[in-house]
Design an enzyme around this catalytic site. Structure first.
Site, mmCIF file in Angstrom:
data_model
loop_
_atom_site.group_PDB
_atom_site.id
_atom_site.type_symbol
_atom_site.label_atom_id
_atom_site.label_comp_id
_atom_site.label_asym_id
_atom_site.label_seq_id
_atom_site.Cartn_x
_atom_site.Cartn_y
_atom_site.Cartn_z
ATOM 1 N N GLU A 1 1.094 -1.165 -0.048
ATOM 2 C CA GLU A 1 0.084 0.041 0.135
ATOM 3 C C GLU A 1 0.650 1.324 -0.036
ATOM 4 O OE1 GLU A 1 -3.631 2.087 2.330
ATOM 5 O OE2 GLU A 1 -2.576 0.524 3.342
ATOM 6 N N LYS B 1 -2.825 -2.121 -2.756
ATOM 7 C CA LYS B 1 -3.862 -1.124 -2.005
ATOM 8 C C LYS B 1 -3.526 0.319 -2.609
ATOM 9 C CE LYS B 1 -6.708 0.017 1.910
ATOM 10 N NZ LYS B 1 -7.177 -0.315 3.069
#
Length: 297
Positions: free
Chosen positions: A177, A214
Protein backbone atom coordinates in the site's frame (compact mmCIF):
# COMPACT_ATOMS: atom_id res chain seq x y z
CA UNK A 1 -0.25 -19.52 -0.48
CA UNK A 2 -1.89 -20.77 2.66
CA UNK A 3 -5.36 -21.58 1.41
CA UNK A 4 -6.51 -22.09 -2.16
CA UNK A 5 -10.17 -21.42 -1.21
CA UNK A 6 -9.13 -18.06 0.22
CA UNK A 7 -7.00 -17.21 -2.82
CA UNK A 8 -9.93 -18.09 -5.06
CA UNK A 9 -12.32 -15.87 -3.08
CA UNK A 10 -9.95 -12.88 -3.31
CA UNK A 11 -9.09 -13.47 -6.99
CA UNK A 12 -12.75 -13.57 -8.06
CA UNK A 13 -13.23 -10.39 -6.05
CA UNK A 14 -17.03 -10.39 -5.89
CA UNK A 15 -17.02 -8.07 -2.92
CA UNK A 16 -14.58 -5.87 -1.05
CA UNK A 17 -11.99 -5.96 1.75
CA UNK A 18 -13.01 -4.27 5.00
CA UNK A 19 -10.18 -2.33 6.66
CA UNK A 20 -10.63 -2.80 10.41
CA UNK A 21 -7.04 -1.93 11.26
CA UNK A 22 -6.95 1.57 12.77
CA UNK A 23 -3.86 1.64 14.98
CA UNK A 24 -2.85 3.65 18.05
CA UNK A 25 -2.62 7.04 16.36
CA UNK A 26 -5.92 6.87 14.50
CA UNK A 27 -7.98 5.04 17.14
CA UNK A 28 -9.18 8.10 19.13
CA UNK A 29 -10.51 9.68 15.92
CA UNK A 30 -12.19 6.42 14.85
CA UNK A 31 -13.82 6.13 18.28
CA UNK A 32 -14.93 9.78 18.21
CA UNK A 33 -16.65 9.21 14.85
CA UNK A 34 -18.29 6.18 16.48
CA UNK A 35 -19.69 8.40 19.26
CA UNK A 36 -17.14 7.50 21.95
CA UNK A 37 -15.37 10.60 23.30
CA UNK A 38 -11.90 10.50 24.83
CA UNK A 39 -13.27 11.00 28.37
CA UNK A 40 -15.08 7.64 28.03
CA UNK A 41 -11.86 5.64 28.52
CA UNK A 42 -8.66 5.81 30.56
CA UNK A 43 -5.41 4.86 28.86
CA UNK A 44 -4.57 2.66 25.91
CA UNK A 45 -5.95 -0.60 27.28
CA UNK A 46 -9.48 0.78 27.66
CA UNK A 47 -9.21 2.61 24.31
CA UNK A 48 -8.17 -0.55 22.48
CA UNK A 49 -10.87 -2.49 24.30
CA UNK A 50 -13.49 -0.09 22.94
CA UNK A 51 -12.22 -0.18 19.36
CA UNK A 52 -12.08 -3.98 19.58
CA UNK A 53 -15.73 -3.99 20.70
CA UNK A 54 -16.62 -1.83 17.67
CA UNK A 55 -14.79 -4.19 15.29
CA UNK A 56 -16.35 -7.24 16.91
CA UNK A 57 -19.79 -5.64 16.53
CA UNK A 58 -19.15 -5.09 12.82
CA UNK A 59 -17.82 -8.66 12.36
CA UNK A 60 -20.88 -10.11 14.09
CA UNK A 61 -23.44 -8.11 12.10
CA UNK A 62 -25.46 -10.29 9.68
CA UNK A 63 -24.36 -8.36 6.56
CA UNK A 64 -20.67 -8.92 7.32
CA UNK A 65 -20.08 -12.16 5.43
CA UNK A 66 -18.29 -13.56 2.39
CA UNK A 67 -21.17 -12.78 0.04
CA UNK A 68 -20.14 -9.12 -0.10
CA UNK A 69 -17.07 -8.84 2.14
CA UNK A 70 -14.30 -11.07 0.78
CA UNK A 71 -11.60 -10.01 3.24
CA UNK A 72 -10.88 -7.98 6.37
CA UNK A 73 -7.64 -6.33 7.49
CA UNK A 74 -7.10 -6.70 11.22
CA UNK A 75 -4.94 -4.73 13.64
CA UNK A 76 -2.41 -6.82 15.59
CA UNK A 77 -4.35 -6.46 18.84
CA UNK A 78 -7.52 -7.58 17.07
CA UNK A 79 -5.74 -10.72 15.85
CA UNK A 80 -4.68 -11.39 19.44
CA UNK A 81 -8.25 -10.92 20.68
CA UNK A 82 -11.45 -12.91 20.39
CA UNK A 83 -14.84 -12.38 18.79
CA UNK A 84 -17.71 -14.23 20.40
CA UNK A 85 -15.20 -16.32 22.36
CA UNK A 86 -13.29 -17.43 19.23
CA UNK A 87 -9.85 -16.11 18.10
CA UNK A 88 -10.60 -13.17 15.78
CA UNK A 89 -9.02 -14.45 12.52
CA UNK A 90 -10.55 -17.88 13.00
CA UNK A 91 -13.95 -16.30 13.70
CA UNK A 92 -14.08 -14.12 10.58
CA UNK A 93 -13.01 -16.99 8.29
CA UNK A 94 -14.86 -19.94 9.83
CA UNK A 95 -18.03 -18.15 10.95
CA UNK A 96 -18.31 -15.33 8.40
CA UNK A 97 -16.46 -16.66 5.32
CA UNK A 98 -14.24 -13.55 5.25
CA UNK A 99 -10.48 -13.87 4.52
CA UNK A 100 -8.31 -12.44 7.34
CA UNK A 101 -5.36 -10.11 6.68
CA UNK A 102 -3.08 -8.44 9.22
CA UNK A 103 -1.68 -4.89 9.25
CA UNK A 104 2.06 -5.35 9.89
CA UNK A 105 3.70 -1.93 9.47
CA UNK A 106 4.83 0.07 12.50
CA UNK A 107 4.07 3.54 11.20
CA UNK A 108 5.86 6.07 9.03
CA UNK A 109 9.23 7.80 8.90
CA UNK A 110 9.45 11.59 8.50
CA UNK A 111 8.83 12.85 4.96
CA UNK A 112 11.80 12.89 2.60
CA UNK A 113 11.77 13.38 -1.20
CA UNK A 114 7.99 13.85 -0.99
CA UNK A 115 7.35 10.42 0.56
CA UNK A 116 7.15 8.74 3.94
CA UNK A 117 8.76 5.32 4.09
CA UNK A 118 7.76 2.67 6.60
CA UNK A 119 9.60 2.54 9.89
CA UNK A 120 11.90 -0.50 10.34
CA UNK A 121 10.17 -3.73 11.36
CA UNK A 122 12.83 -5.72 13.23
CA UNK A 123 10.25 -8.09 14.72
CA UNK A 124 8.45 -8.79 11.43
CA UNK A 125 9.46 -12.45 11.16
CA UNK A 126 8.11 -13.14 14.66
CA UNK A 127 4.87 -11.32 13.85
CA UNK A 128 4.48 -13.31 10.61
CA UNK A 129 4.98 -16.56 12.54
CA UNK A 130 2.23 -15.49 14.96
CA UNK A 131 0.02 -14.55 12.02
CA UNK A 132 0.47 -17.97 10.46
CA UNK A 133 -0.35 -19.65 13.78
CA UNK A 134 -3.50 -17.51 14.07
CA UNK A 135 -4.78 -18.47 10.60
CA UNK A 136 -4.05 -15.15 8.88
CA UNK A 137 -3.98 -15.33 5.05
CA UNK A 138 -2.10 -12.15 4.17
CA UNK A 139 -0.71 -8.85 5.37
CA UNK A 140 -0.99 -5.13 4.66
CA UNK A 141 1.59 -2.39 5.03
CA UNK A 142 1.22 1.30 4.29
CA UNK A 143 3.61 4.02 3.20
CA UNK A 144 2.72 7.48 1.87
CA UNK A 145 3.51 9.44 -1.29
CA UNK A 146 2.78 13.18 -1.30
CA UNK A 147 4.62 14.53 -4.36
CA UNK A 148 5.48 13.66 -7.96
CA UNK A 149 9.10 13.06 -6.97
CA UNK A 150 10.46 10.22 -9.10
CA UNK A 151 13.29 9.37 -6.70
CA UNK A 152 10.96 9.34 -3.69
CA UNK A 153 8.28 7.25 -5.41
CA UNK A 154 10.85 4.71 -6.59
CA UNK A 155 12.32 4.36 -3.08
CA UNK A 156 8.85 4.04 -1.55
CA UNK A 157 7.71 1.30 -3.92
CA UNK A 158 11.08 -0.50 -3.71
CA UNK A 159 10.80 -0.68 0.09
CA UNK A 160 7.30 -2.13 -0.19
CA UNK A 161 8.45 -4.89 -2.56
CA UNK A 162 11.52 -5.68 -0.45
CA UNK A 163 9.38 -6.29 2.63
CA UNK A 164 6.76 -8.11 0.51
CA UNK A 165 9.38 -10.73 -0.41
CA UNK A 166 10.03 -11.36 3.30
CA UNK A 167 6.27 -11.82 3.79
CA UNK A 168 5.92 -14.18 0.80
CA UNK A 169 8.81 -16.23 2.17
CA UNK A 170 6.65 -16.90 5.24
CA UNK A 171 3.80 -18.17 3.05
CA UNK A 172 1.59 -15.09 3.41
CA UNK A 173 0.06 -12.83 0.74
CA UNK A 174 1.32 -9.23 1.00
CA UNK A 175 -0.91 -6.25 0.25
CA UNK A 176 1.45 -3.45 -0.80
CA UNK A 177 0.00 0.00 0.00
CA UNK A 178 1.93 3.05 -1.28
CA UNK A 179 -0.85 5.56 -0.55
CA UNK A 180 -0.97 8.70 -2.70
CA UNK A 181 -2.28 11.65 -0.65
CA UNK A 182 -5.56 12.62 -2.34
CA UNK A 183 -5.22 16.40 -1.69
CA UNK A 184 -1.95 17.03 -3.56
CA UNK A 185 -1.96 19.28 -6.65
CA UNK A 186 0.14 16.89 -8.77
CA UNK A 187 -1.85 13.75 -7.93
CA UNK A 188 -2.32 12.53 -11.54
CA UNK A 189 1.38 12.96 -12.34
CA UNK A 190 2.29 11.17 -9.08
CA UNK A 191 0.02 8.28 -10.02
CA UNK A 192 1.85 7.84 -13.33
CA UNK A 193 5.11 7.52 -11.38
CA UNK A 194 3.52 5.06 -8.93
CA UNK A 195 2.15 2.86 -11.72
CA UNK A 196 5.48 2.79 -13.56
CA UNK A 197 7.50 2.09 -10.39
CA UNK A 198 5.20 -0.83 -9.49
CA UNK A 199 5.39 -2.27 -13.02
CA UNK A 200 9.20 -2.13 -12.88
CA UNK A 201 9.20 -4.00 -9.55
CA UNK A 202 6.72 -6.58 -10.89
CA UNK A 203 8.97 -7.19 -13.90
CA UNK A 204 11.86 -7.95 -11.52
CA UNK A 205 9.77 -10.30 -9.35
CA UNK A 206 10.17 -14.06 -9.75
CA UNK A 207 7.49 -15.35 -12.13
CA UNK A 208 5.94 -17.68 -9.55
CA UNK A 209 5.31 -14.95 -6.95
CA UNK A 210 2.12 -12.93 -6.50
CA UNK A 211 1.27 -9.82 -4.54
CA UNK A 212 -1.77 -7.60 -3.95
CA UNK A 213 -1.91 -3.82 -4.22
CA UNK A 214 -3.85 -1.25 -2.21
CA UNK A 215 -3.87 2.10 -4.00
CA UNK A 216 -5.56 5.48 -3.62
CA UNK A 217 -8.53 5.99 -5.93
CA UNK A 218 -6.90 7.49 -9.03
CA UNK A 219 -7.63 10.85 -10.68
CA UNK A 220 -7.92 9.17 -14.09
CA UNK A 221 -10.29 6.21 -14.44
CA UNK A 222 -8.50 2.89 -15.05
CA UNK A 223 -5.13 4.48 -14.27
CA UNK A 224 -4.01 1.15 -12.81
CA UNK A 225 -5.55 -1.21 -15.39
CA UNK A 226 -2.10 -2.55 -16.34
CA UNK A 227 -1.65 -3.57 -12.69
CA UNK A 228 -5.14 -5.06 -12.41
CA UNK A 229 -4.39 -7.22 -15.48
CA UNK A 230 -0.84 -8.22 -14.43
CA UNK A 231 -0.52 -12.00 -13.88
CA UNK A 232 1.55 -11.47 -10.72
CA UNK A 233 -1.08 -9.26 -9.10
CA UNK A 234 -3.78 -11.29 -7.34
CA UNK A 235 -6.01 -8.23 -6.80
CA UNK A 236 -5.89 -4.44 -6.76
CA UNK A 237 -7.92 -2.86 -3.98
CA UNK A 238 -8.67 0.81 -3.41
CA UNK A 239 -8.41 2.86 -0.23
CA UNK A 240 -10.90 5.65 0.43
CA UNK A 241 -8.14 8.01 1.61
CA UNK A 242 -10.44 10.62 3.14
CA UNK A 243 -13.15 10.67 0.48
CA UNK A 244 -16.70 10.31 1.78
CA UNK A 245 -18.29 6.92 1.11
CA UNK A 246 -20.43 8.41 -1.67
CA UNK A 247 -17.42 10.01 -3.39
CA UNK A 248 -15.28 6.91 -2.92
CA UNK A 249 -17.96 4.60 -4.30
CA UNK A 250 -18.46 6.86 -7.33
CA UNK A 251 -14.75 6.91 -8.14
CA UNK A 252 -14.32 3.19 -7.54
CA UNK A 253 -17.13 2.30 -9.95
CA UNK A 254 -15.11 3.94 -12.76
CA UNK A 255 -12.16 1.57 -12.28
CA UNK A 256 -12.55 -1.84 -13.91
CA UNK A 257 -11.38 -4.77 -11.80
CA UNK A 258 -10.54 -2.76 -8.68
CA UNK A 259 -12.42 -3.52 -5.47
CA UNK A 260 -12.72 -1.46 -2.30
CA UNK A 261 -10.72 -1.72 0.89
CA UNK A 262 -12.33 1.07 2.87
CA UNK A 263 -11.89 1.92 6.54
CA UNK A 264 -13.46 5.26 7.48
CA UNK A 265 -15.88 5.06 4.54
CA UNK A 266 -17.03 1.66 5.82
CA UNK A 267 -17.75 2.79 9.38
CA UNK A 268 -19.30 6.14 8.40
CA UNK A 269 -22.65 6.54 10.17
CA UNK A 270 -22.06 3.85 12.81
CA UNK A 271 -22.51 4.80 16.44
CA UNK A 272 -21.99 3.13 19.81
CA UNK A 273 -25.38 4.58 20.80
CA UNK A 274 -27.29 2.71 18.08
CA UNK A 275 -29.44 -0.29 18.97
CA UNK A 276 -28.41 -3.60 17.40
CA UNK A 277 -31.14 -3.24 14.78
CA UNK A 278 -30.10 0.33 13.93
CA UNK A 279 -26.41 -0.58 13.81
CA UNK A 280 -27.04 -3.66 11.65
CA UNK A 281 -29.21 -1.66 9.24
CA UNK A 282 -26.54 1.05 8.81
CA UNK A 283 -23.67 -1.42 8.33
CA UNK A 284 -25.77 -3.48 5.89
CA UNK A 285 -26.47 -0.35 3.82
CA UNK A 286 -22.79 0.65 3.94
CA UNK A 287 -21.62 -2.85 2.92
CA UNK A 288 -24.12 -3.02 0.07
CA UNK A 289 -23.09 0.37 -1.36
CA UNK A 290 -19.38 -0.46 -1.26
CA UNK A 291 -20.07 -3.92 -2.71
CA UNK A 292 -22.07 -2.46 -5.62
CA UNK A 293 -19.26 0.00 -6.40
CA UNK A 294 -16.68 -2.81 -6.18
CA UNK A 295 -18.45 -5.02 -8.71
CA UNK A 296 -19.54 -2.14 -10.99
CA UNK A 297 -16.26 -2.16 -12.90
Amino acid sequence: MSNSAQTDLIAKGQGFIAALDQSGGSTPKALRLYGVEEDAYNGDEEMFGMIHAMRARIAQSPAFNGDKVVGAILFERTMDGEIDGIPAAQYIWEKRGVVPFLKVDKGLEAEENGVQLMKPMPDLDDLLDRANAAGIYGTKMRSVISAANAEGVKANVAQQFEVAKQIIAKGLMPIIEPEVTITIADKAETEDLVRDAILAELDALDDNLQIMLKLSLPTNANQYKALVDHPQVLKVVALSGGYSREEANGLLAQNTGMIASFSRALTEGLSAQQTEDEFNAVIADSIDGIYQASIAG
